[in-house]
Design a protein around this motif. Structure first.
Motif, PDB file in Angstrom:
ATOM      1  N   PRO A  60      -1.355  13.347  -5.459  1.00 33.74           N
ATOM      2  CA  PRO A  60      -1.794  12.270  -6.361  1.00 33.74           C
ATOM      3  C   PRO A  60      -0.649  11.813  -7.257  1.00 33.74           C
ATOM      4  O   PRO A  60       0.086  12.631  -7.798  1.00 33.74           O
ATOM      5  CB  PRO A  60      -2.925  12.922  -7.169  1.00 33.74           C
ATOM      6  CG  PRO A  60      -3.373  14.081  -6.349  1.00 33.74           C
ATOM      7  CD  PRO A  60      -2.161  14.577  -5.618  1.00 33.74           C
ATOM      8  N   TYR A 116       1.352   5.340   0.155  1.00 35.44           N
ATOM      9  CA  TYR A 116       0.745   6.577   0.648  1.00 35.44           C
ATOM     10  C   TYR A 116       1.559   7.760   0.134  1.00 35.44           C
ATOM     11  O   TYR A 116       2.800   7.742   0.171  1.00 35.44           O
ATOM     12  CB  TYR A 116       0.713   6.605   2.178  1.00 35.44           C
ATOM     13  CG  TYR A 116      -0.202   5.565   2.784  1.00 35.44           C
ATOM     14  CD1 TYR A 116      -1.506   5.883   3.128  1.00 35.44           C
ATOM     15  CD2 TYR A 116       0.251   4.265   3.015  1.00 35.44           C
ATOM     16  CE1 TYR A 116      -2.345   4.937   3.695  1.00 35.44           C
ATOM     17  CE2 TYR A 116      -0.578   3.307   3.576  1.00 35.44           C
ATOM     18  CZ  TYR A 116      -1.874   3.647   3.907  1.00 35.44           C
ATOM     19  OH  TYR A 116      -2.703   2.707   4.458  1.00 35.44           O
ATOM     20  N   SER A 117       0.854   8.777  -0.336  1.00 35.01           N
ATOM     21  CA  SER A 117       1.518   9.953  -0.886  1.00 35.01           C
ATOM     22  C   SER A 117       0.741  11.209  -0.533  1.00 35.01           C
ATOM     23  O   SER A 117      -0.498  11.184  -0.438  1.00 35.01           O
ATOM     24  CB  SER A 117       1.644   9.830  -2.408  1.00 35.01           C
ATOM     25  OG  SER A 117       2.155  11.007  -2.978  1.00 35.01           O
ATOM     26  N   GLU A 173       0.857  -1.179   0.000  1.00 42.25           N
ATOM     27  CA  GLU A 173       0.000   0.000   0.000  1.00 42.25           C
ATOM     28  C   GLU A 173       0.897   1.233   0.000  1.00 42.25           C
ATOM     29  O   GLU A 173       1.766   1.376   0.860  1.00 42.25           O
ATOM     30  CB  GLU A 173      -0.916   0.017   1.226  1.00 42.25           C
ATOM     31  CG  GLU A 173      -1.986  -1.062   1.205  1.00 42.25           C
ATOM     32  CD  GLU A 173      -2.907  -0.982   2.415  1.00 42.25           C
ATOM     33  OE1 GLU A 173      -2.585  -0.184   3.340  1.00 42.25           O
ATOM     34  OE2 GLU A 173      -3.911  -1.702   2.453  1.00 42.25           O
ATOM     35  N   LYS A 178      -8.618   8.555  -1.153  1.00 39.46           N
ATOM     36  CA  LYS A 178      -8.199   9.742  -0.417  1.00 39.46           C
ATOM     37  C   LYS A 178      -8.503   9.543   1.060  1.00 39.46           C
ATOM     38  O   LYS A 178      -9.641   9.307   1.447  1.00 39.46           O
ATOM     39  CB  LYS A 178      -8.918  10.978  -0.956  1.00 39.46           C
ATOM     40  CG  LYS A 178      -8.396  12.279  -0.364  1.00 39.46           C
ATOM     41  CD  LYS A 178      -9.057  13.480  -1.015  1.00 39.46           C
ATOM     42  CE  LYS A 178      -8.505  14.787  -0.431  1.00 39.46           C
ATOM     43  NZ  LYS A 178      -9.123  15.979  -1.070  1.00 39.46           N
ATOM     44  N   THR A 205      -6.238   1.107  -7.303  1.00 38.63           N
ATOM     45  CA  THR A 205      -7.276   2.032  -6.829  1.00 38.63           C
ATOM     46  C   THR A 205      -6.667   3.144  -5.991  1.00 38.63           C
ATOM     47  O   THR A 205      -5.736   2.905  -5.218  1.00 38.63           O
ATOM     48  CB  THR A 205      -8.326   1.276  -6.005  1.00 38.63           C
ATOM     49  OG1 THR A 205      -7.682   0.644  -4.885  1.00 38.63           O
ATOM     50  CG2 THR A 205      -9.011   0.220  -6.857  1.00 38.63           C
ATOM     51  N   GLU A 206      -7.204   4.343  -6.175  1.00 39.51           N
ATOM     52  CA  GLU A 206      -6.748   5.499  -5.407  1.00 39.51           C
ATOM     53  C   GLU A 206      -7.817   5.857  -4.380  1.00 39.51           C
ATOM     54  O   GLU A 206      -8.986   6.035  -4.728  1.00 39.51           O
ATOM     55  CB  GLU A 206      -6.485   6.687  -6.326  1.00 39.51           C
ATOM     56  CG  GLU A 206      -6.037   7.942  -5.603  1.00 39.51           C
ATOM     57  CD  GLU A 206      -5.898   9.133  -6.544  1.00 39.51           C
ATOM     58  OE1 GLU A 206      -4.836   9.265  -7.177  1.00 39.51           O
ATOM     59  OE2 GLU A 206      -6.881   9.920  -6.648  1.00 39.51           O
ATOM     60  N   HIS A 222       0.789  -5.070 -10.601  1.00 42.28           N
ATOM     61  CA  HIS A 222      -0.544  -4.927 -10.016  1.00 42.28           C
ATOM     62  C   HIS A 222      -1.292  -6.252 -10.099  1.00 42.28           C
ATOM     63  O   HIS A 222      -0.882  -7.169 -10.839  1.00 42.28           O
ATOM     64  CB  HIS A 222      -1.337  -3.825 -10.731  1.00 42.28           C
ATOM     65  CG  HIS A 222      -1.417  -4.000 -12.214  1.00 42.28           C
ATOM     66  ND1 HIS A 222      -2.251  -4.927 -12.822  1.00 42.28           N
ATOM     67  CD2 HIS A 222      -0.752  -3.377 -13.220  1.00 42.28           C
ATOM     68  CE1 HIS A 222      -2.099  -4.861 -14.130  1.00 42.28           C
ATOM     69  NE2 HIS A 222      -1.207  -3.933 -14.406  1.00 42.28           N
ATOM     70  N   TYR A 254      -3.115  10.228  -0.011  1.00 41.42           N
ATOM     71  CA  TYR A 254      -3.634   9.407  -1.106  1.00 41.42           C
ATOM     72  C   TYR A 254      -3.038   8.006  -0.964  1.00 41.42           C
ATOM     73  O   TYR A 254      -1.814   7.836  -0.922  1.00 41.42           O
ATOM     74  CB  TYR A 254      -3.276  10.009  -2.452  1.00 41.42           C
ATOM     75  CG  TYR A 254      -3.945  11.345  -2.712  1.00 41.42           C
ATOM     76  CD1 TYR A 254      -5.180  11.403  -3.354  1.00 41.42           C
ATOM     77  CD2 TYR A 254      -3.354  12.540  -2.295  1.00 41.42           C
ATOM     78  CE1 TYR A 254      -5.805  12.630  -3.589  1.00 41.42           C
ATOM     79  CE2 TYR A 254      -3.967  13.756  -2.520  1.00 41.42           C
ATOM     80  CZ  TYR A 254      -5.195  13.797  -3.162  1.00 41.42           C
ATOM     81  OH  TYR A 254      -5.810  15.005  -3.395  1.00 41.42           O
ATOM     82  N   ARG A 255      -3.933   7.032  -0.864  1.00 42.62           N
ATOM     83  CA  ARG A 255      -3.503   5.643  -0.711  1.00 42.62           C
ATOM     84  C   ARG A 255      -3.789   4.880  -2.000  1.00 42.62           C
ATOM     85  O   ARG A 255      -4.853   5.032  -2.613  1.00 42.62           O
ATOM     86  CB  ARG A 255      -4.253   4.980   0.447  1.00 42.62           C
ATOM     87  CG  ARG A 255      -3.704   3.595   0.799  1.00 42.62           C
ATOM     88  CD  ARG A 255      -4.568   2.928   1.847  1.00 42.62           C
ATOM     89  NE  ARG A 255      -5.860   2.521   1.294  1.00 42.62           N
ATOM     90  CZ  ARG A 255      -6.959   2.354   2.007  1.00 42.62           C
ATOM     91  NH1 ARG A 255      -6.948   2.593   3.308  1.00 42.62           N
ATOM     92  NH2 ARG A 255      -8.086   1.962   1.429  1.00 42.62           N
ATOM     93  N   TYR A 256      -2.831   4.034  -2.380  1.00 42.24           N
ATOM     94  CA  TYR A 256      -2.967   3.256  -3.612  1.00 42.24           C
ATOM     95  C   TYR A 256      -2.894   1.772  -3.257  1.00 42.24           C
ATOM     96  O   TYR A 256      -1.918   1.309  -2.650  1.00 42.24           O
ATOM     97  CB  TYR A 256      -1.865   3.636  -4.602  1.00 42.24           C
ATOM     98  CG  TYR A 256      -2.001   5.072  -5.080  1.00 42.24           C
ATOM     99  CD1 TYR A 256      -2.750   5.380  -6.200  1.00 42.24           C
ATOM    100  CD2 TYR A 256      -1.407   6.117  -4.369  1.00 42.24           C
ATOM    101  CE1 TYR A 256      -2.895   6.695  -6.626  1.00 42.24           C
ATOM    102  CE2 TYR A 256      -1.543   7.428  -4.783  1.00 42.24           C
ATOM    103  CZ  TYR A 256      -2.293   7.709  -5.914  1.00 42.24           C
ATOM    104  OH  TYR A 256      -2.450   9.015  -6.326  1.00 42.24           O
ATOM    105  N   ASP A 257      -3.952   1.062  -3.618  1.00 44.03           N
ATOM    106  CA  ASP A 257      -4.050  -0.373  -3.335  1.00 44.03           C
ATOM    107  C   ASP A 257      -3.934  -1.170  -4.636  1.00 44.03           C
ATOM    108  O   ASP A 257      -4.104  -0.644  -5.734  1.00 44.03           O
ATOM    109  CB  ASP A 257      -5.388  -0.688  -2.666  1.00 44.03           C
ATOM    110  CG  ASP A 257      -5.570   0.072  -1.358  1.00 44.03           C
ATOM    111  OD1 ASP A 257      -4.577   0.192  -0.617  1.00 44.03           O
ATOM    112  OD2 ASP A 257      -6.690   0.563  -1.101  1.00 44.03           O
TER     113      ASP A 257
END
Length: 287
Positions: free
Chosen positions: A222, A218-219, A216, A234, A231-232, A262, A243-246
């Motif tokens: 974006p 986190y930034s 996961e 917030k 998936t993004e 992915h 912003y978390r990206y899974d």
């Protein structure tokens, strides 16, 4: 010490001297390992739609990449060398004792002819029909060259006895040429085998991507990752927004960059996500 033993020792000393002049076996083995690692990594990256330079591999990385896959070939080569040494000593002893000398001379001549034909046919097929050539053809050619040379030496020994057939300079030139040809064939075979292995490993990621470490990311800003499988989300609001990206799977950390695949990744339509290894992102890994 007998004259025969002195001559045999002198022959081995000259051979070792020629090998040392060309390059120590450790140097040649290291060069093969490096080339194997580079060829495997390059083919694997190309199969994934990447350039191998993106990973920032160094010499040590390429050596480590190659070691696991070369254990079996190296063991086979060393085992074959031990068997060859034992057989060579046995045949030379029978020739010196004049037992079965005529049979050995005749068999050596036939073996040299068939080995030469094997090398010639394999070379023609490799040049004319490279797509249909077997993967281990260069290794067979190298084996054919070595067997033909060995048979010729046994034939000379059986026919000439104690009288040397070649001078020291002639033997040095012959040994140099043979070792050069065998070394080139080994590099050729190594490239073919490494590229095939690299492409297979890239295809294996398609079946094994679900077993890679789940990440996961986190930034504060974006990232604009263009894969639909990622998936993004917030998290938080205002100045504390993240912003978390899974849906990411860790491929490798190399050259100061994280490489992610992915879920559902395939070499045909997948995306490789590259992120810097710095404080701009935070990464959490899960099983």
């Amino acid at each position: 010490m007998t004259k025969t033993s002195e001559d045999e020792r002198s022959s081995w000393s000259r051979a070792l001297g020629v090998i040392s002049a060309i390059g120590p076996p450790v140097t040649v083995a290291t060069a093969l390992l490096f080339y194997f690692g580079w060829a495997r990594a390059e083919a694997q990256a190309a199969q994934m739609g990447l350039n191998v330079s993106l990973f920032g591999y160094g010499v040590q990385d390429y050596l480590l990449i190659s070691i696991n896959a070369l254990f079996l070939p190296l063991v086979c080569i060393l085992a074959a060398s031990v068997v060859w040494l034992a057989l060579d000593r046995w045949l030379r002893r029978r020739i010196q004792e004049s037992r079965s000398r005529a049979v050995i001379v005749r068999a050596s001549g036939i073996g040299a002819v068939f080995s030469g034909l094997l090398v010639g046919v394999s070379l023609v097929l490799a040049v004319m029909e490279p797509a249909r050539t077997a993967l281990f053809t260069p290794y067979l050619m190298a084996l054919g060259v070595l067997v033909a040379t060995w048979c010729i030496h046994l034939r000379r020994l059986g026919r000439d006895g104690e009288r040397p057939a070649l001078t020291t300079e002639q033997r040095a030139v012959e040994t140099t040429l043979i070792l050069s040809i065998v070394t080139l064939l080994l590099f050729w075979g190594t490239a073919d085998y490494a590229q095939a292995l690299g492409r297979r490993l890239a295809l294996n990621y398609e079946q094994g991507v679900q077993f890679m470490p789940r990440a996961e990311v986190y930034s504060l800003k974006p990232l604009g990752i263009g894969s639909g499988a990622v998936t993004e989300v917030k998290v938080g609001s205002g100045d504390a927004a993240l912003y978390r990206y899974d849906g990411l799977r860790l491929l490798v950390l190399s050259g100061g960059r994280f490489f992610f695949l992915h879920d559902g990744w395939t070499p045909r339509d997948g995306t490789v996500i590259v992120l810097p290894d710095n404080n701009s992102v935070r990464i959490e890994f899960k099983r």
